[in-house]
Design a protein around this motif. Structure first.
Motif, PDB file in Angstrom:
ATOM      1  N   PHE A   1      53.664  40.140 -67.187  1.00  0.00           N
ATOM      2  CA  PHE A   1      53.270  41.262 -66.341  1.00  0.00           C
ATOM      3  C   PHE A   1      53.840  41.115 -64.932  1.00  0.00           C
ATOM      4  N   GLY A   2      53.995  39.863 -64.481  1.00  0.00           N
ATOM      5  CA  GLY A   2      54.606  39.641 -63.167  1.00  0.00           C
ATOM      6  C   GLY A   2      56.037  40.117 -63.132  1.00  0.00           C
ATOM      7  N   PHE A   3      56.775  39.891 -64.232  1.00  0.00           N
ATOM      8  CA  PHE A   3      58.158  40.349 -64.310  1.00  0.00           C
ATOM      9  C   PHE A   3      58.235  41.875 -64.224  1.00  0.00           C
ATOM     10  N   LEU A   4      57.311  42.556 -64.894  1.00  0.00           N
ATOM     11  CA  LEU A   4      57.283  44.020 -64.824  1.00  0.00           C
ATOM     12  C   LEU A   4      57.026  44.507 -63.394  1.00  0.00           C
ATOM     13  N   LEU A   5      56.333  43.686 -62.606  1.00  0.00           N
ATOM     14  CA  LEU A   5      56.036  44.054 -61.220  1.00  0.00           C
ATOM     15  C   LEU A   5      57.219  43.804 -60.288  1.00  0.00           C
ATOM     16  N   VAL A   6      57.920  42.674 -60.472  1.00  0.00           N
ATOM     17  CA  VAL A   6      58.990  42.317 -59.538  1.00  0.00           C
ATOM     18  C   VAL A   6      60.316  42.983 -59.866  1.00  0.00           C
ATOM     19  N   LEU A   7      60.510  43.386 -61.128  1.00  0.00           N
ATOM     20  CA  LEU A   7      61.796  43.955 -61.534  1.00  0.00           C
ATOM     21  C   LEU A   7      62.178  45.204 -60.730  1.00  0.00           C
TER      22      LEU A   7
ATOM     23  N   LEU B   1      70.235  37.465 -52.319  1.00  0.00           N
ATOM     24  CA  LEU B   1      69.160  37.966 -51.477  1.00  0.00           C
ATOM     25  C   LEU B   1      67.810  37.618 -52.105  1.00  0.00           C
ATOM     26  N   PRO B   2      66.743  37.515 -51.279  1.00  0.00           N
ATOM     27  CA  PRO B   2      65.449  37.001 -51.767  1.00  0.00           C
ATOM     28  C   PRO B   2      64.894  37.708 -52.996  1.00  0.00           C
ATOM     29  N   PHE B   3      64.842  39.040 -52.990  1.00  0.00           N
ATOM     30  CA  PHE B   3      64.248  39.752 -54.115  1.00  0.00           C
ATOM     31  C   PHE B   3      65.099  39.631 -55.376  1.00  0.00           C
ATOM     32  N   GLY B   4      66.417  39.550 -55.200  1.00  0.00           N
ATOM     33  CA  GLY B   4      67.283  39.340 -56.352  1.00  0.00           C
ATOM     34  C   GLY B   4      67.023  37.997 -57.001  1.00  0.00           C
ATOM     35  N   LEU B   5      66.800  36.962 -56.175  1.00  0.00           N
ATOM     36  CA  LEU B   5      66.497  35.635 -56.701  1.00  0.00           C
ATOM     37  C   LEU B   5      65.166  35.638 -57.435  1.00  0.00           C
ATOM     38  N   ILE B   6      64.197  36.393 -56.936  1.00  0.00           N
ATOM     39  CA  ILE B   6      62.893  36.466 -57.587  1.00  0.00           C
ATOM     40  C   ILE B   6      63.017  37.060 -58.982  1.00  0.00           C
ATOM     41  N   VAL B   7      63.862  38.084 -59.140  1.00  0.00           N
ATOM     42  CA  VAL B   7      64.057  38.682 -60.460  1.00  0.00           C
ATOM     43  C   VAL B   7      64.584  37.640 -61.445  1.00  0.00           C
ATOM     44  N   ILE B   8      65.591  36.870 -61.021  1.00  0.00           N
ATOM     45  CA  ILE B   8      66.142  35.813 -61.879  1.00  0.00           C
ATOM     46  C   ILE B   8      65.076  34.767 -62.186  1.00  0.00           C
ATOM     47  N   ARG B   9      64.377  34.350 -61.157  1.00  0.00           N
ATOM     48  CA  ARG B   9      63.361  33.304 -61.290  1.00  0.00           C
ATOM     49  C   ARG B   9      62.274  33.700 -62.288  1.00  0.00           C
TER      50      ARG B   9
END
Length: 292
Positions: A191-197, A35-43
């Protein structure tokens, strides 16, 4: 007339090629496998690790008292909203709608530059934006069929993504005068990772890893390394050389490359209309970057 340095424009063309390819590659992964948000976390997680590993060779410290707000804002607009809204928006709306809306990014850059940087607006830049938009529109609009109606929620998310990316391009430029691209990238992505996680954690936990094929893993590598690490470094490096509006206008080459790739590898027909559109796109870019 001073001729612009070709190296930064080659870099931005490569960014356009990677982004143009990304439209087809992402469809291999989401939503069938991830799913899109899951892929963003990996990315973002892997890209952050890459930037920090590369950053080990760069002994540079951030002036947090002066720049922490700008860095966090760049992470918010350039990683958080940009990636989450784009991937989710594409999954909800049509490709035609999303592509048209994304070509508004240079307009958003212009507006933000006018407000924050007092950037000069010239007739050539306005004409270049109009010509480039016409070329992009000619590719993504199919005469006789009209513009397909997509889910309005997806359209809004793509519009917000275009706005956020425009704001990011302007906000990040002052950082380029003080730090190396890797230093900026590693902190923006941290900081982006802390936001998307927290946003993508639920979808990340739903991934069935045993079901992922080699093709999916290769596609993920392209998205993470090519369209994240390489693209962000090239964009940041280019911003050291040119203004945000020039970087932003290169979004017009994305539908050109996307069409060429689709026609070459996915059996779509390359027509005279596509060739004319490509000429208009590059003419628009030339008008924007031309210095009188």
């Amino acid at each position: 007339m001073k001729i612009p340095d070709f190296k930064q424009h080659i870099a931005m063309l490569l960014v356009g090629l990677l982004y143009g390819t990304n439209y087809s590659i992402v469809k291999i992964i989401t939503p069938e496998y991830i799913l899109p948000f899951g892929l963003i976390v990996i990315r973002v997680a892997i890209a952050t690790a890459c930037f920090w590993l590369i950053g080990l060779s760069v002994n540079e410290k951030i002036n947090w008292r002066a720049d922490w707000v700008r860095i966090v804002l760049c992470a918010f607009f350039g990683v958080g909203i940009n990636m989450l809204f784009f991937f989710k928006g594409v999954s909800l709306t049509t490709a035609i709608n999303g592509s048209i809306i994304m070509t508004l990014t240079p307009v958003m850059v212009f507006v933000t530059s006018l407000i924050l940087l007092k950037e000069k607006v010239t007739l050539l830049k306005v004409l270049g934006l109009a010509v480039g938009f016409l070329g992009a529109f000619l590719i993504i609009y199919s005469p006789g069929t009209g513009i397909s109606l997509g889910n309005w929620r997806g359209d809004v998310l793509i519009l917000l993504n275009a706005m956020s990316y425009g704001v990011y391009l302007v906000l990040v430029k002052p950082l380029m005068a003080r730090y190396t691209p890797i230093t900026v990238a590693k902190w923006i992505f941290f900081f982006g990772f802390l936001l998307v996680l927290p946003v993508g954690w639920n979808e990340f936990t739903q991934i069935e890893w045993q079901a992922l094929t080699a093709k999916v893993y290769f596609s993920m590598a392209f998205v993470i390394i090519g369209v994240t690490v390489i693209v962000y470094v090239l964009n940041i490096w280019a911003l050291k050389k040119v203004n945000p509006s020039t970087v932003g206008v290169y979004i017009y080459v994305q539908p050109v490359f996307a069409t060429l790739i689709a026609s070459t590898f996915f059996g779509e027909i390359l027509s005279i209309r596509h060739l004319i559109a490509a000429l208009l796109v590059f003419a628009g870019v030339w008008l924007v970057v031309k210095r009188g």
